[in-house]
Design a protein around this motif. Structure first.
Motif, PDB file in Angstrom:
ATOM      1  N   UNK A 101       0.819  -1.211   0.000  1.00  0.00           N
ATOM      2  CA  UNK A 101       0.000   0.000   0.000  1.00  0.00           C
ATOM      3  C   UNK A 101       0.855   1.263   0.000  1.00  0.00           C
ATOM      4  N   UNK A 102       2.171   1.103  -0.124  1.00  0.00           N
ATOM      5  CA  UNK A 102       3.094   2.235  -0.196  1.00  0.00           C
ATOM      6  C   UNK A 102       3.775   2.243  -1.555  1.00  0.00           C
ATOM      7  N   UNK A 103       4.100   3.439  -2.038  1.00  0.00           N
ATOM      8  CA  UNK A 103       4.810   3.564  -3.305  1.00  0.00           C
ATOM      9  C   UNK A 103       6.222   3.022  -3.198  1.00  0.00           C
ATOM     10  N   UNK A 104       6.709   2.495  -4.319  1.00  0.00           N
ATOM     11  CA  UNK A 104       8.115   2.106  -4.468  1.00  0.00           C
ATOM     12  C   UNK A 104       8.573   1.065  -3.447  1.00  0.00           C
ATOM     13  N   UNK A 105       7.680   0.200  -2.966  1.00  0.00           N
ATOM     14  CA  UNK A 105       8.091  -0.880  -2.071  1.00  0.00           C
ATOM     15  C   UNK A 105       9.023  -1.855  -2.794  1.00  0.00           C
ATOM     16  N   UNK A 106       8.968  -1.828  -4.126  1.00  0.00           N
ATOM     17  CA  UNK A 106       9.754  -2.759  -4.937  1.00  0.00           C
ATOM     18  C   UNK A 106      11.257  -2.639  -4.670  1.00  0.00           C
ATOM     19  N   UNK A 107      11.701  -1.456  -4.232  1.00  0.00           N
ATOM     20  CA  UNK A 107      13.126  -1.253  -3.979  1.00  0.00           C
ATOM     21  C   UNK A 107      13.632  -2.103  -2.812  1.00  0.00           C
ATOM     22  N   UNK A 108      12.737  -2.617  -1.990  1.00  0.00           N
ATOM     23  CA  UNK A 108      13.147  -3.484  -0.883  1.00  0.00           C
ATOM     24  C   UNK A 108      13.784  -4.779  -1.379  1.00  0.00           C
ATOM     25  N   UNK A 109      13.512  -5.150  -2.623  1.00  0.00           N
ATOM     26  CA  UNK A 109      14.029  -6.390  -3.195  1.00  0.00           C
ATOM     27  C   UNK A 109      15.375  -6.190  -3.889  1.00  0.00           C
ATOM     28  N   UNK A 110      15.986  -5.059  -3.672  1.00  0.00           N
ATOM     29  CA  UNK A 110      17.270  -4.713  -4.286  1.00  0.00           C
ATOM     30  C   UNK A 110      18.339  -5.802  -4.142  1.00  0.00           C
ATOM     31  N   UNK A 111      18.488  -6.481  -2.991  1.00  0.00           N
ATOM     32  CA  UNK A 111      19.552  -7.494  -2.864  1.00  0.00           C
ATOM     33  C   UNK A 111      19.457  -8.603  -3.908  1.00  0.00           C
ATOM     34  N   UNK A 112      18.259  -8.928  -4.374  1.00  0.00           N
ATOM     35  CA  UNK A 112      18.125 -10.000  -5.353  1.00  0.00           C
ATOM     36  C   UNK A 112      18.696  -9.600  -6.705  1.00  0.00           C
ATOM     37  N   UNK A 113      18.729  -8.319  -7.009  1.00  0.00           N
ATOM     38  CA  UNK A 113      19.306  -7.856  -8.262  1.00  0.00           C
ATOM     39  C   UNK A 113      20.792  -7.545  -8.119  1.00  0.00           C
TER      40      UNK A 113
END
Length: 369
Positions: A101-113
């Motif tokens: 429900x928050x914007x840009x939560x996708x950046x939390x997955x940075x370690x996988x990239x």
């Protein structure tokens, strides 16, 4: 001398590298990862890993901790797990609804990239509730939780109850301006239930959810027509009589064809979608002469499907998102007009005219007349 060198090179290719060899007993494989926000908006990470020790009675270990980032949470995992934590075999990443429900939560997955040892084929799932409750779930009548959960998602996807979104595809959808992302939605209510699909905004923020029937309609509009497409409707003009639903029927759609024409008129995009399908009747709870009245049932199916498509499109346009991917058609066929609205495509699509035409042919009604 040349033969000797060639032979030496050939032998070296057969030698297994063992510089960084590590026994499986010394590794903690994070097969299941959960991400949550508590009431104070602190990030909570949870991990489930299999235990390979023969002496261990419980074959799964899980740990939940508060941490500032996913990478920092691994340090806390290493403080309690007996093996070195790695995400290279992760099966599912569970993201709590409060996080999405928050914007840009996708950046939390940075370690996988960032870490090449991590997998990008891990499934992304939104949990309608706390993700850590799913990670801590320990059913006695099911296999290991990560294996059970991944099979549950894949099986539901084959019947088009949900979409199957991996980390790699989510990244592509997030960066692509002509389509918005969607992920599987899961709920825990005594048992795990795949409830449908969560639709996201361009920023990745959760917008709204759709159930299994609307997910099937979405998959058809996306021209993703693999797997099973079962539908159940009530015949138009046949009121229910008595206790049982004696006006209902079911069918499975097969050989689905979707053709989309794109245009631009009166300062807005126009999309004409032609959906054709052959269906197999799987259930009919009312009398029907299949030899003379099949066309009536086909028209009934067409009306129900068209109503469903129009209702779903109306919801999507009202939310100013585009999980169908109509922006991809706009860019391909009306680039000059697309170029000026590509950074606000959701808003542009909300004003677009979308017409859906449905043609149904009953291919089989079964062996019973």
């Amino acid at each position: 001398m040349k033969r000797f060198i060639i032979g030496l090179v050939a032998l070296s290719l057969l030698i297994t590298g063992c510089v960084d060899q590590i026994n499986i007993e010394d590794v903690s494989l994070s097969l299941l990862i959960g991400i949550d926000l508590d009431e104070n908006n602190n990030l909570i990470f949870s991990t489930s890993s299999p235990v390979f020790n023969k002496e261990a009675k419980i074959k799964e270990e899980e740990y939940t901790s508060q941490a500032t980032t996913m990478r920092k949470s691994r340090d806390k995992d290493d403080q309690t797990f007996i093996g070195l934590t790695t995400g290279g075999k992760a099966q599912v990443i569970l993201v709590g609804k409060r996080v999405m429900q928050h914007n840009n939560w996708f950046q939390l997955l940075e370690p996988f990239f960032r870490d090449a040892k991590n997998t990008l084929n891990v499934r992304i799932v939104m949990v309608d509730g706390p993700a850590y409750e799913v990670v801590q779930y320990a059913p006695k009548d099911k296999p290991r939780l990560p294996l059970y959960l991944s099979k549950l998602i894949d099986t539901a996807n084959r019947r088009n109850i949900n979409v199957k979104t991996t980390l790699e595809s989510l990244r592509r959808l997030t960066l692509e301006k002509g389509i918005t992302a969607s992920v599987t939605e899961l709920h825990k209510d005594g048992k795990l239930i795949v409830t449908g699909t969560a639709l996201l905004e361009e920023s990745g923020k959760y917008k709204f959810s759709i159930g299994p029937d609307e997910t099937r309609l979405l998959r058809i509009l996306q021209d993703e027509t693999k797997g099973e497409f079962p539908f159940t409707y009530k015949a138009i003009g046949k009121p229910k009589e008595g206790v049982f639903p004696n006006n209902a029927y079911s069918f499975s759609a097969q050989k689905i064809s979707v053709k989309t024409k794109t245009g631009f008129k009166e300062n807005k995009f126009k999309f004409d979608m032609d959906v054709k399908m052959r269906v197999v009747l799987t259930e009919r709870l009312f009398p029907l002469d299949v030899r003379t009245e099949a066309d009536k049932l086909e028209r009934d199916m067409e009306q129900h499907l068209k109503k469903g498509f129009n209702g779903l499109i109306s919801k999507i346009q009202g939310a100013k998102i585009d999980p169908i991917g109509m922006g991809l058609y706009a860019r391909a066929y009306e680039y000059s007009h697309w170029k000026s609205v590509q950074d606000k495509w959701g808003e542009a699509f909300s004003d677009a005219e979308v017409n859906v035409k449905v043609k149904v042919i009953i291919a089989s009604m079964g062996p019973t007349k």
